[in-house]
Design an enzyme around this catalytic site. Structure first.
Site, PDB file in Angstrom:
ATOM      1  CG  ASP A 137      32.985  37.585  25.520  1.00 51.56           C
ATOM      2  OD1 ASP A 137      32.714  38.782  25.745  1.00 51.56           O
ATOM      3  OD2 ASP A 137      32.143  36.672  25.505  1.00 51.56           O
ATOM      4  CB  SER A 185      36.426  33.996  24.867  1.00 51.23           C
ATOM      5  OG  SER A 185      35.488  34.233  23.849  1.00 51.23           O
ATOM      6  CE  LYS A 187      31.322  35.724  29.158  1.00 50.67           C
ATOM      7  NZ  LYS A 187      30.654  36.156  27.925  1.00 50.67           N
ATOM      8  N   GLY A 232      31.749  32.045  27.699  1.00 51.45           N
ATOM      9  CA  GLY A 232      33.095  32.371  27.220  1.00 51.45           C
ATOM     10  C   GLY A 232      34.040  31.204  27.064  1.00 51.45           C
ATOM     11  CB  VAL A 251      30.835  23.994  22.642  1.00 49.20           C
ATOM     12  CG1 VAL A 251      31.208  24.777  21.396  1.00 49.20           C
ATOM     13  CG2 VAL A 251      32.001  23.109  23.080  1.00 49.20           C
TER      14      VAL A 251
END
Ligand code: C5P
Length: 299
Positions: A131, A98, A9, A95, A90
């Protein structure tokens, strides 16, 4: 076996308002999702288990309760064997965790034949992280509230994107805590009918990422990344995503983006440099030869 793609994202902009009484900050953002992402494979099994592989698997070492397992438990108490291929760095503002949790919600909903609709999955996701609702949708969208109020952008051109992460983790909580200047969340958001890159850039130039300044103070190497990316040929807009440290560049075309990646990999071999793209969505193309003039009477 079901495999769900968990796209990265990118927050093309991110405006923040004053901290709410629940500790979260209201925000306005435009999120888009890239071809590059993690992958989550799921198959039926007696117990719930998770194996992690891929280039960033080690980034999750020692993480007791992975968000993927929490998402699975939020959905039901059934068993499944999950394998997460971690291609994204990470805790890096794109995101990853998420997106993985959202992929678990979508995939296990199918595997376990639960029949939950997107609204139900989004609501479950909102309880697990700000998110996750946007990642459940995984399509260009405006985010408001603490991230859970979503409206789909009507159209988005294909965007050649370069993602760069200097290998430092910046905890989201710390970045919000160090926030000084806020744009607020009173902007009247557009419909999001972006027909080409120039159109999108005209809008983005009126926006910024409020979390960029505090993240740069916490990890000054982010400033170095932004400067290096901004100097690359064909870079149209360079910004940090989310709470960082990953930065993105929108490039004039895919060739420029690939060449920029080569240059950066040479000059900064220790940085993660990944060219990808945001796929086009919602743009109506008129088929050639459609305009054949007035139709003869009676047809
Ligand atoms: O919801 P999530 O777990 O991603 O949030 C991590 C932390 O980021 C929160 O504990 C909070 O400190 C901060 N945050 C915030 N406002 C948001 C989203 C996150 O203050 N809208």
């Amino acid at each position: 076996m079901i495999t769900e793609h968990a796209p990265a994202k990118i927050n093309l902009f991110l405006h923040v308002g004053d901290r709410r009484t629940d500790g979260f900050h209201p925000l306005q953002s435009l999120a888009v999702f890239t071809a590059l992402g993690d992958a989550l494979a799921m198959e039926a099994g007696p117990d719930l288990s998770l194996a992690v592989d891929g280039p960033f698997a080690r980034g999750l070492d020692g993480e007791g309760d992975n968000l993927v397992l929490r998402a699975a438990r939020a959905l039901g108490q059934q068993g499944a064997r999950l394998t997460l291929t971690k291609n994204l760095p990470v805790a890096s503002g794109i995101g990853g965790g998420s997106a993985d949790a959202a992929a678990a919600l979508r995939g296990l909903n199918r595997l376990w034949e639960l029949g939950k609709d997107d609204a139900a999955l989004t609501e479950l996701g909102a309880g697990l992280g700000s998110d996750i609702p946007a990642c459940v949708m995984s399509a260009p969208c405006f985010m408001e509230g603490r991230g859970e109020l979503l409206r789909r952008a009507e159209s988005m051109p294909c965007l050649p994107i370069l993602l760069v992460n200097p290998g430092v983790a910046v905890p989201t909580k710390d970045v919000f805590a160090a926030l000084e200047t806020r744009s607020g969340v009173e902007m009247v958001l557009p419909r999001g009918r972006f027909s080409d890159t120039a159109d999108l850039l005209r809008f983005l130039e009126t926006t910024r990422n409020d979390l960029e300044a505090p993240a740069r103070r916490i990890q000054p190497v982010i400033s170095e990344v932004l400067a290096a990316m901004g100097a690359l040929a064909g870079a149209l807009l360079v910004r940090m995503s989310g709470s960082g440290a990953t930065c993105f560049g929108i490039f004039a075309d895919e060739d420029c983006c690939q060449r920029a990646a080569d240059v950066l990999r040479q000059s900064h071999p220790d940085w993660w440099v990944s060219p990808t793209l945001v796929p086009e969505s919602g743009i109506v193309h008129e088929a050639p030869g459609q305009d054949i003039g007035p139709t003869p009477d009676g047809l």
